[in-house]
Design an enzyme around this catalytic site. Structure first.
Site, PDB file in Angstrom:
ATOM      1  N   THR A 294       4.058   2.686   5.681  1.00  0.00           N
ATOM      2  CA  THR A 294       2.658   2.268   5.761  1.00  0.00           C
ATOM      3  C   THR A 294       1.906   3.235   6.661  1.00  0.00           C
ATOM      4  O   THR A 294       2.457   3.690   7.669  1.00  0.00           O
ATOM      5  CB  THR A 294       2.499   0.833   6.305  1.00  0.00           C
ATOM      6  OG1 THR A 294       1.143   0.636   6.720  1.00  0.00           O
ATOM      7  CG2 THR A 294       3.389   0.540   7.499  1.00  0.00           C
TER       8      THR A 294
ATOM      9  N   GLY B 109      -7.573   0.519   8.914  1.00  0.00           N
ATOM     10  CA  GLY B 109      -7.023  -0.300   9.998  1.00  0.00           C
ATOM     11  C   GLY B 109      -7.706  -1.655  10.006  1.00  0.00           C
ATOM     12  O   GLY B 109      -8.646  -1.879  10.753  1.00  0.00           O
ATOM     13  N   ARG B 110      -7.243  -2.537   9.109  1.00  0.00           N
ATOM     14  CA  ARG B 110      -7.854  -3.876   9.030  1.00  0.00           C
ATOM     15  C   ARG B 110      -7.498  -4.699  10.253  1.00  0.00           C
ATOM     16  O   ARG B 110      -8.317  -5.408  10.806  1.00  0.00           O
ATOM     17  CB  ARG B 110      -7.372  -4.608   7.776  1.00  0.00           C
ATOM     18  CG  ARG B 110      -8.280  -4.398   6.582  1.00  0.00           C
ATOM     19  CD  ARG B 110      -7.911  -5.341   5.472  1.00  0.00           C
ATOM     20  NE  ARG B 110      -6.509  -5.198   5.133  1.00  0.00           N
ATOM     21  CZ  ARG B 110      -6.042  -4.696   3.994  1.00  0.00           C
ATOM     22  NH1 ARG B 110      -6.874  -4.323   3.078  1.00  0.00           N
ATOM     23  NH2 ARG B 110      -4.756  -4.604   3.767  1.00  0.00           N
TER      24      ARG B 110
ATOM     25  N   ASP C  45       1.791  -0.297  12.016  1.00  0.00           N
ATOM     26  CA  ASP C  45       1.663  -1.619  12.634  1.00  0.00           C
ATOM     27  C   ASP C  45       2.946  -2.451  12.528  1.00  0.00           C
ATOM     28  O   ASP C  45       2.887  -3.666  12.389  1.00  0.00           O
ATOM     29  CB  ASP C  45       0.483  -2.380  12.000  1.00  0.00           C
ATOM     30  CG  ASP C  45       0.646  -2.532  10.500  1.00  0.00           C
ATOM     31  OD1 ASP C  45       1.543  -1.889   9.919  1.00  0.00           O
ATOM     32  OD2 ASP C  45      -0.123  -3.303   9.901  1.00  0.00           O
TER      33      ASP C  45
ATOM     34  N   ASP D 162      -0.471   2.470   8.524  1.00  0.00           N
ATOM     35  CA  ASP D 162      -1.089   1.756   9.653  1.00  0.00           C
ATOM     36  C   ASP D 162      -0.291   1.786  10.953  1.00  0.00           C
ATOM     37  O   ASP D 162      -0.805   1.430  12.003  1.00  0.00           O
ATOM     38  CB  ASP D 162      -1.336   0.289   9.273  1.00  0.00           C
ATOM     39  CG  ASP D 162      -2.410   0.164   8.212  1.00  0.00           C
ATOM     40  OD1 ASP D 162      -3.334   0.999   8.226  1.00  0.00           O
ATOM     41  OD2 ASP D 162      -2.318  -0.747   7.371  1.00  0.00           O
TER      42      ASP D 162
ATOM     43  N   ARG E 134       0.888  -4.860  -5.739  1.00  0.00           N
ATOM     44  CA  ARG E 134       0.868  -6.116  -4.992  1.00  0.00           C
ATOM     45  C   ARG E 134       1.175  -7.186  -6.033  1.00  0.00           C
ATOM     46  O   ARG E 134       0.600  -7.191  -7.115  1.00  0.00           O
ATOM     47  CB  ARG E 134      -0.489  -6.313  -4.321  1.00  0.00           C
ATOM     48  CG  ARG E 134      -0.748  -5.185  -3.296  1.00  0.00           C
ATOM     49  CD  ARG E 134      -1.698  -5.593  -2.197  1.00  0.00           C
ATOM     50  NE  ARG E 134      -1.473  -4.803  -1.000  1.00  0.00           N
ATOM     51  CZ  ARG E 134      -2.075  -3.624  -0.723  1.00  0.00           C
ATOM     52  NH1 ARG E 134      -2.940  -3.113  -1.560  1.00  0.00           N
ATOM     53  NH2 ARG E 134      -1.813  -2.999   0.396  1.00  0.00           N
TER      54      ARG E 134
ATOM     55  N   GLY F 287       0.835  -1.211   0.000  1.00  0.00           N
ATOM     56  CA  GLY F 287       0.000   0.000   0.000  1.00  0.00           C
ATOM     57  C   GLY F 287       0.863   1.251   0.000  1.00  0.00           C
ATOM     58  O   GLY F 287       1.872   1.302   0.689  1.00  0.00           O
TER      59      GLY F 287
ATOM     60  N   ASP G  80       4.496  -4.861   6.202  1.00  0.00           N
ATOM     61  CA  ASP G  80       4.934  -6.187   6.666  1.00  0.00           C
ATOM     62  C   ASP G  80       5.007  -7.213   5.535  1.00  0.00           C
ATOM     63  O   ASP G  80       5.903  -8.057   5.517  1.00  0.00           O
ATOM     64  CB  ASP G  80       4.081  -6.683   7.839  1.00  0.00           C
ATOM     65  CG  ASP G  80       2.614  -6.814   7.511  1.00  0.00           C
ATOM     66  OD1 ASP G  80       2.170  -6.199   6.525  1.00  0.00           O
ATOM     67  OD2 ASP G  80       1.909  -7.523   8.242  1.00  0.00           O
TER      68      ASP G  80
HETATM   69  P1  ADP Z   1       2.476  -4.264   2.612  1.00  0.00           P
HETATM   70  O1  ADP Z   1       3.929  -4.327   2.312  1.00  0.00           O
HETATM   71  O2  ADP Z   1       1.947  -2.871   2.565  1.00  0.00           O
HETATM   72  O3  ADP Z   1       2.118  -5.018   3.878  1.00  0.00           O
HETATM   73  P2  ADP Z   1       1.375  -6.474   1.030  1.00  0.00           P
HETATM   74  O4  ADP Z   1       1.027  -7.305   2.214  1.00  0.00           O
HETATM   75  O5  ADP Z   1       0.400  -6.396  -0.093  1.00  0.00           O
HETATM   76  O6  ADP Z   1       1.693  -4.967   1.413  1.00  0.00           O
HETATM   77  O7  ADP Z   1       2.771  -7.036   0.473  1.00  0.00           O
HETATM   78  C1  ADP Z   1       3.396  -6.414  -0.624  1.00  0.00           C
HETATM   79  C2  ADP Z   1       4.015  -7.447  -1.523  1.00  0.00           C
HETATM   80  O8  ADP Z   1       5.041  -8.154  -0.822  1.00  0.00           O
HETATM   81  C3  ADP Z   1       3.078  -8.549  -2.010  1.00  0.00           C
HETATM   82  O9  ADP Z   1       2.268  -8.145  -3.071  1.00  0.00           O
HETATM   83  C4  ADP Z   1       4.092  -9.596  -2.454  1.00  0.00           C
HETATM   84  O10 ADP Z   1       4.644  -9.278  -3.696  1.00  0.00           O
HETATM   85  C5  ADP Z   1       5.180  -9.468  -1.382  1.00  0.00           C
HETATM   86  N1  ADP Z   1       4.998 -10.485  -0.341  1.00  0.00           N
HETATM   87  C6  ADP Z   1       4.135 -10.478   0.691  1.00  0.00           C
HETATM   88  N2  ADP Z   1       4.235 -11.608   1.422  1.00  0.00           N
HETATM   89  C7  ADP Z   1       5.197 -12.361   0.830  1.00  0.00           C
HETATM   90  C8  ADP Z   1       5.774 -13.648   1.071  1.00  0.00           C
HETATM   91  N3  ADP Z   1       5.384 -14.404   2.100  1.00  0.00           N
HETATM   92  N4  ADP Z   1       6.738 -14.085   0.231  1.00  0.00           N
HETATM   93  C9  ADP Z   1       7.157 -13.335  -0.806  1.00  0.00           C
HETATM   94  N5  ADP Z   1       6.640 -12.120  -1.082  1.00  0.00           N
HETATM   95  C10 ADP Z   1       5.688 -11.635  -0.307  1.00  0.00           C
END
Ligand code: ADP
Length: 326
Positions: free
Chosen positions: A129, A174-175, A133, A131, A75, A14, A106
């Site tokens: 982020t 804030g999920r 978090d 959030d 994503r 995000g 995260d």
């Molecule tokens: P944020 O970083 O804001 O938490 P996301 O949870 O959508 O956002 O994660 C961003 C990107 O990180 C995902 O679209 C994916 O490409 C990568 N990612 C997330 N989890 C994993 C994982 N377990 N292994 C490899 N890549 C991951």
């Protein structure tokens, strides 16, 4: 340890206000230290698709005040697969990139940690982020701006609510985490704050709203984090309305306005500091860590801990919010 000569930088997950200030700090610090810098477009998708651009000092001119991210973000499900990550790694090697700086949340750090573990590729993360978090930093880049956006919106809602005797449910982002709801709720004098970290009982909520000391109030505002266990603002408002009709009830979902906009001074300074320090950390051979700031000191936290440990909400603040909004 390979000498770092060229670094890659990307934003992922995000978007958050202040990401551009972080990119600027990374690019300029790297150039100052004699490194080449490559911008990777659209997060991990750009790594897989070889969407790389050379970055120069002027590439990051006039962006410190802009929300969003000039490198765009995405994503990327493919990066979660072995084949996808292998392609990304090979593209990094082919481009002679020696270290990667990722700005995200995260999920981004889970990906970065796996890239390091699987290929021993140096990666450093910046917490980007809204959030707040992540474990290992007092504040994440974007959080302060998002809070200020929320309080400006809620102050406006209070004006109209007060003029019409209304009960407003305002849903904020804030999920999984209630930081935005809790802090904006206190700052706006919300009469109740509903967050995922605490159980919401509709009857208790009605009792709080109907509290005798509040009977002369012209308006009530409830801040609802989108991930609250009793549902989103619409669903909770419906349940409350069925049993409590003293006020005209309205719902506002603030949505994506919370992500956009010019970053606050606090976010620009935090992003600049962390970007500056991240490059120095990469040069000194640090890897597999998120860089954060705790009590004004730079702190390095292993990716695994930054995204794994749950941050605790300060429940005393919820009690305080209730007393102060009597
Ligand atoms: P944020 O970083 O804001 O938490 P996301 O949870 O959508 O956002 O994660 C961003 C990107 O990180 C995902 O679209 C994916 O490409 C990568 N990612 C997330 N989890 C994993 C994982 N377990 N292994 C490899 N890549 C991951």
């Amino acid at each position: 340890m390979t000498e770092i000569k060229k670094i890659g930088v990307l934003t992922s997950g995000g978007d958050a206000p202040g990401m551009n200030a972080a990119i600027r700090a990374v690019v300029r610090t790297a150039i100052y230290h004699g490194l080449e810098v490559v911008g990777i477009m659209e997060g991990y998708s750009g790594l897989i698709n070889n969407d790389f651009i050379e970055m120069h000092s002027h590439s990051v001119s006039n962006i410190i005040q802009r929300g969003g991210t000039i490198l765009r973000t995405a994503r990327c499900e493919e990066f979660k697969t072995k084949e996808g990550m292998k392609k990304a790694y090979q593209n990094l090697i082919n481009a002679n990139i020696n270290a990667l700086i990722v700005i995200g949340g995260d999920g981004t750090f889970r990906g970065a940690h796996t890239l390091y573990k699987r290929y021993n590729f140096p990666v450093i993360g910046l917490p980007g982020t809204i959030d707040n978090d992540l474990f290992g930093t007092d504040y994440t880049i974007g959080y302060d701006t998002a809070l200020n956006t929320v309080i400006q919106a809620v102050d406006k809602i209070r004006d109209t609510a007060d003029s019409h005797n209304r009960l407003f449910f305002v849903e904020v982002m804030g999920r999984d985490a209630g930081f935005i709801a809790l802090n904006s709720g206190i700052a706006c004098g919300a009469e109740a704050i509903l967050i995922p970290e605490t159980k919401t009982h509709v009857h208790d909520l009605i009792n709080i709203l109907d509290y005798e000391w509040r009977e002369n109030k012209k308006s009530l505002i409830i801040i609802v984090a989108e991930g609250d266990d009793a549902g989103g603002a619409y669903s909770i408002a419906k349940k409350v309305k069925q049993e409590y009709s003293k006020y005209d009830t309205r719902v506002t979902v603030l949505g994506h306005i919370q992500r956009g906009g010019s970053p606050s001074c606090t976010d620009r300074v935090l992003a600049s500091t962390l970007g500056f320090e991240a490059v120095k950390a990469a040069i000194s051979g640090k890897t597999d860590i998120m860089i954060g700031e705790i009590n004004k000191k730079i702190v390095f936290t292993p990716f695994e801990n930054a995204s794994k440990y749950n941050l605790k909400i300060n429940k005393n603040m919820l009690d305080m919010a209730r007393v102060l909004s009597l």
